[in-house]
Design a protein around this motif. Sequence first.
Motif, mmCIF file in Angstrom:
data_model
loop_
_atom_site.group_PDB
_atom_site.id
_atom_site.type_symbol
_atom_site.label_atom_id
_atom_site.label_comp_id
_atom_site.label_asym_id
_atom_site.label_seq_id
_atom_site.Cartn_x
_atom_site.Cartn_y
_atom_site.Cartn_z
ATOM 1 N N ALA A 1 50.303 29.301 39.019
ATOM 2 C CA ALA A 1 50.015 30.362 39.990
ATOM 3 C C ALA A 1 49.411 29.702 41.229
ATOM 4 N N MET A 2 49.673 30.285 42.388
ATOM 5 C CA MET A 2 49.154 29.709 43.628
ATOM 6 C C MET A 2 49.065 30.788 44.683
ATOM 7 N N GLY A 3 47.965 30.774 45.423
ATOM 8 C CA GLY A 3 47.823 31.790 46.460
ATOM 9 C C GLY A 3 46.482 31.725 47.141
ATOM 10 N N TRP A 4 45.941 32.898 47.489
ATOM 11 C CA TRP A 4 44.770 32.979 48.345
ATOM 12 C C TRP A 4 43.735 33.963 47.811
ATOM 13 N N TYR A 5 42.497 33.536 47.908
ATOM 14 C CA TYR A 5 41.334 34.383 47.695
ATOM 15 C C TYR A 5 40.491 34.334 48.957
ATOM 16 N N ARG A 6 39.542 35.243 49.058
ATOM 17 C CA ARG A 6 38.601 35.198 50.179
ATOM 18 C C ARG A 6 37.219 35.625 49.727
ATOM 19 N N GLN A 7 36.222 35.172 50.500
ATOM 20 C CA GLN A 7 34.849 35.527 50.202
ATOM 21 C C GLN A 7 34.113 35.821 51.496
ATOM 22 N N ALA A 8 33.670 37.060 51.643
ATOM 23 C CA ALA A 8 32.892 37.467 52.794
ATOM 24 C C ALA A 8 31.403 37.253 52.496
ATOM 25 N N PRO A 9 30.579 37.132 53.530
ATOM 26 C CA PRO A 9 29.141 36.923 53.309
ATOM 27 C C PRO A 9 28.540 38.013 52.439
ATOM 28 N N GLY A 10 27.821 37.605 51.400
ATOM 29 C CA GLY A 10 27.158 38.547 50.519
ATOM 30 C C GLY A 10 28.056 39.252 49.525
ATOM 31 N N LYS A 11 29.329 38.851 49.481
ATOM 32 C CA LYS A 11 30.273 39.509 48.568
ATOM 33 C C LYS A 11 30.878 38.491 47.615
ATOM 34 N N GLN A 12 31.474 39.005 46.545
ATOM 35 C CA GLN A 12 32.143 38.136 45.592
ATOM 36 C C GLN A 12 33.504 37.704 46.119
ATOM 37 N N ARG A 13 33.963 36.588 45.618
ATOM 38 C CA ARG A 13 35.300 36.125 45.965
ATOM 39 C C ARG A 13 36.316 37.109 45.392
ATOM 40 N N GLU A 14 37.321 37.437 46.202
ATOM 41 C CA GLU A 14 38.319 38.414 45.768
ATOM 42 C C GLU A 14 39.727 37.916 46.030
ATOM 43 N N LEU A 15 40.639 38.414 45.223
ATOM 44 C CA LEU A 15 42.050 38.097 45.387
ATOM 45 C C LEU A 15 42.568 38.675 46.694
ATOM 46 N N VAL A 16 43.348 37.869 47.412
ATOM 47 C CA VAL A 16 44.085 38.371 48.570
ATOM 48 C C VAL A 16 45.557 38.536 48.191
ATOM 49 N N ALA A 17 46.205 37.432 47.875
ATOM 50 C CA ALA A 17 47.610 37.471 47.475
ATOM 51 C C ALA A 17 47.917 36.188 46.733
ATOM 52 N N VAL A 18 48.777 36.277 45.724
ATOM 53 C CA VAL A 18 49.069 35.110 44.912
ATOM 54 C C VAL A 18 50.456 35.224 44.309
ATOM 55 N N PHE A 19 51.142 34.090 44.193
ATOM 56 C CA PHE A 19 52.354 33.999 43.386
ATOM 57 C C PHE A 19 51.898 33.802 41.953
ATOM 58 N N THR A 20 52.337 34.675 41.053
ATOM 59 C CA THR A 20 51.877 34.569 39.676
ATOM 60 C C THR A 20 52.857 33.809 38.792
ATOM 61 N N SER A 21 54.123 34.058 38.925
ATOM 62 C CA SER A 21 55.130 33.297 38.189
ATOM 63 C C SER A 21 56.464 33.482 38.891
ATOM 64 N N GLY A 22 57.169 32.394 39.086
ATOM 65 C CA GLY A 22 58.421 32.485 39.821
ATOM 66 C C GLY A 22 58.153 33.015 41.222
ATOM 67 N N SER A 23 58.808 34.094 41.549
ATOM 68 C CA SER A 23 58.619 34.703 42.868
ATOM 69 C C SER A 23 57.763 35.961 42.799
ATOM 70 N N THR A 24 57.183 36.228 41.660
ATOM 71 C CA THR A 24 56.349 37.419 41.517
ATOM 72 C C THR A 24 55.043 37.246 42.282
ATOM 73 N N THR A 25 54.651 38.274 43.015
ATOM 74 C CA THR A 25 53.400 38.215 43.774
ATOM 75 C C THR A 25 52.481 39.360 43.388
ATOM 76 N N SER A 26 51.206 39.135 43.637
ATOM 77 C CA SER A 26 50.199 40.155 43.447
ATOM 78 C C SER A 26 49.298 40.119 44.664
ATOM 79 N N SER A 27 48.920 41.278 45.180
ATOM 80 C CA SER A 27 48.067 41.295 46.367
ATOM 81 C C SER A 27 47.087 42.457 46.307
ATOM 82 N N ALA A 28 46.014 42.320 47.060
ATOM 83 C CA ALA A 28 45.000 43.366 47.117
ATOM 84 C C ALA A 28 45.524 44.570 47.893
#
Length: 115
Positions: A33-60
Amino acid sequence: QVQLVESGGGLVQPGGSLRLSCAASRSIFTINAMGWYRQAPGKQRELVAVFTSGSTTSSADSVKGRFAISRDNAKNTVYLQMNSLKPEDTAVYYCYARFLDYNYWGQGTQVTVSS
């Protein structure tokens, strides 16, 4: 093992666009799996968008319709195109990869959305 090198962050006005890049040190075909997370000040790291398997994606839900994840297999690189940016998108964006049973993170790149 996987090394991840990010680029493309910066300061942008609301409504603007940025493209982030993440280059992996090995073929992305070997990465689970490969993609992006983000973390804003004072907040937990969260999923932005990611390839999970093959061309399947998941996003916030908060980025659907505005952000798009893509990849260039020949360059072992994943991209995050961010459009219609909002101040609440301000965060450190981290590239993420899962290889075998381990999680790997890039160094992070700052995205600031402000007028």
